[in-house]
Motif scaffolding. Sequence first.
Motif, PDB file in Angstrom:
ATOM      1  N   PRO A 148       0.463  -0.548  -0.201  1.00 48.97           N
ATOM      2  CA  PRO A 148       0.041   0.156  -0.071  1.00 48.97           C
ATOM      3  C   PRO A 148       1.080   1.144   0.210  1.00 48.97           C
ATOM      4  O   PRO A 148       0.431   2.093  -0.185  1.00 48.97           O
ATOM      5  N   ARG A 329     -10.481   3.568  -0.956  1.00 50.00           N
ATOM      6  CA  ARG A 329     -10.093   2.871  -0.375  1.00 50.00           C
ATOM      7  C   ARG A 329     -10.890   2.916   1.205  1.00 50.00           C
ATOM      8  O   ARG A 329     -12.114   1.850   1.228  1.00 50.00           O
ATOM      9  N   PRO A 334     -11.355  -2.119  -0.117  1.00 50.57           N
ATOM     10  CA  PRO A 334     -10.527  -2.661  -0.962  1.00 50.57           C
ATOM     11  C   PRO A 334     -10.582  -3.604  -2.930  1.00 50.57           C
ATOM     12  O   PRO A 334      -9.911  -3.323  -3.848  1.00 50.57           O
ATOM     13  N   ARG A 389      -7.014   0.575  10.459  1.00 49.81           N
ATOM     14  CA  ARG A 389      -7.064  -1.317  10.008  1.00 49.81           C
ATOM     15  C   ARG A 389      -8.381  -1.918   9.312  1.00 49.81           C
ATOM     16  O   ARG A 389      -8.762  -2.719   8.407  1.00 49.81           O
ATOM     17  N   ARG A 390      -8.998  -0.054   8.854  1.00 48.10           N
ATOM     18  CA  ARG A 390      -9.950  -1.343   7.915  1.00 48.10           C
ATOM     19  C   ARG A 390      -9.562  -0.991   6.357  1.00 48.10           C
ATOM     20  O   ARG A 390      -9.491  -1.541   5.122  1.00 48.10           O
ATOM     21  N   VAL A 391      -8.597  -0.223   6.567  1.00 50.95           N
ATOM     22  CA  VAL A 391      -7.430  -0.036   5.034  1.00 50.95           C
ATOM     23  C   VAL A 391      -6.612  -0.805   4.393  1.00 50.95           C
ATOM     24  O   VAL A 391      -6.605  -1.620   2.938  1.00 50.95           O
ATOM     25  N   TRP A 392      -5.923  -1.073   5.213  1.00 50.83           N
ATOM     26  CA  TRP A 392      -5.444  -2.417   4.728  1.00 50.83           C
ATOM     27  C   TRP A 392      -4.557  -3.281   5.751  1.00 50.83           C
ATOM     28  O   TRP A 392      -5.220  -3.487   7.206  1.00 50.83           O
ATOM     29  N   ASN A 393      -3.623  -4.521   6.163  1.00 47.96           N
ATOM     30  CA  ASN A 393      -3.827  -5.062   7.126  1.00 47.96           C
ATOM     31  C   ASN A 393      -2.626  -4.257   8.010  1.00 47.96           C
ATOM     32  O   ASN A 393      -1.308  -5.200   8.243  1.00 47.96           O
TER      33      ASN A 393
END
Lengths: 395, 246
Positions: A148, A329, A334, A389-393
């Motif tokens: 990301p 995102r 995603p 936390r919602r965007v990527w790991n």
Amino acid sequence: MSSTGEADRAQRPEGRASEAVTREADPQDTAPDAQAPEQAPYTRTPIDDSTLPGHRRNALIMAGLVVLTAAATVVCLAVGRYALDPADVVRILASRVHLLTDLVPQTWTDSDERVVVMVRGPRVASALLIGASLAVCGAAMQAAFRNPLVNPQILGVSHGASFGGVLAIAMGWSAVALVSAALAGGLAVLALVWALSRREGGGALTVVLAGVIIGAFFSALVSVVTYLADPYDTLPGIVFWLMGSLATSTWPTATVVAVTTLIGMLVVVPLRWRLNVLTLSDEEGRGLGVPVAALRWVVLGATALMVAGAVSVSGVIGWIGLVIPHLTRLIVGPDHRVLVPASALLGGVYLLVIDTLARTVTAGEVPLGALTALIGAPVFFLLLHTNRRRVWNGD
Amino acid sequence: MIEAHGIGFHHPGGDWLFRGLTLTVPPGAVTCVMGPNGRGKTTLMRCLSGLLAPKEGFVVREEHVAHVPQASPSTFAFSVLDMVLMGRARSIGTFSRPRASDVRAARSALRRVGTLELAERPFTELSGGQRQLVLVARALCSGHRTLMLDEPASALDVRNQGALLRVSRELADEGYAVLMNTHHPDHAAWLADRAVLMHTDRVETGSAAELITGPALTELFALPVSTHTVPEGRGERVLVAPHYGS
């Protein structure tokens, strides 16, 4: 084991494992397993089996973004030192549509029309196209490299395009030659990255490393040309162009971005669901039947063309390719099916608004590269802080 | 159904990991592959699935293989349903996107492994066990009836191991050809119909009942191993006890 009887095997799923393997007395523990497949339709009835969650919400968001883009276009065509009535802008645009020409009452002056069509038109169109290109490139490259933090500059394509453009300015070539030289520089870098990474194995990491190496080389070449440039004649033009500006857009340069954007989008947009698979490991993707390496190069080729086209007209505008995909995102999730078109619209609107601010807030022109980050950085930090936390790991 | 005929593989400059190996992964049965670390279990699986071409011999596959890799978190927070839909990549055209029928297949695969309630959760927020079951669902969603699982239970707690083993057993009983690499002899003893033991100097294949024995496992792991038959339900099962030392 293979000699076990049919009766034994039939009762195995429920009784056997829970007794011997887990020895759990808690009935809750076996609950998910007790639900045999043939019972499932009766115990659990999803509202609609065949639609994706958030489908309707995403459709609404896309419609909203289209309306936003249209509204921003009209407003940005109207504002400026020569202010216009947005309603007149709409009428001028409508009068340009063949069937509507005679239906629209002419309430504007010829100079109004010249400002909208000849002065602001190419600039607004370029901003929309370049913003959309850079945002889609960012989203696609973040998928292709499974990272990301990747931005469209990482492949070195924009450094190559910068070198071409800077060389053209230093040599005093025409605007058309500048655009061609920048395009050629960007595509030459892509070819070099491809050749170098192929020799070294061709994995995602090799491609990034090759991009960083070639990009650094061309970035140094830009410095050399800047150093050698005439400080009274060509140097200011080089510096201003490198900081990013749409001030020199004309319909011919806008046509160049339109063509590169169109070709790039025609590749990336139809492939957008495959980008999801590209974010998995290469082995996983191949296991799913996707020719991962070939797909990655097709996507990278398309993004390189879009980046080179954008740089050739506007210089290097950072930040959009990194941040707009993240921002999108947060709104649509995603899944690249929605992420790619939504990023395109949001990126276009973002650059359009920034560019309008750049030409209106001061008497001069604020460099775009500075403004995108000055406004974008705090906004992005705030969003990231609230939704990481919602965007990527993330950790 | 997969048939390997006299296959052999070695890494560039390395020794043969296996050579002249002939084996069948039949439908309706679970085949477990065991062997020490670094022996080449994953390489064998990749040769059988077609991800890697063997250096000699050939593999006959009736259809594509559905892979279940070891679960690791994805980079982006895809929903579980999006993750499972990727299993349809072969049947969805290159320039196309999943249709209603694909979504239906994904949901029914999730239901099949008992994780339908996770469909809308982000994959990144699942536990290791849930992720592994979702990846099994992704493999099922492809529609291929040959499943290959590479050490699927390695990172799972005992209860999730049970869930995974039960699902694998049920799928084999429904006619799937299942191939599983495992480090757990107990899992193989409970689950396998056929076994492949990758000894240091040779590869043994045969029925699980004949191969999963104390002496064979003692040789395989270079550690004393005994087997014990205990009653379970209406039948009995074999427990494998490695003796780690006193």
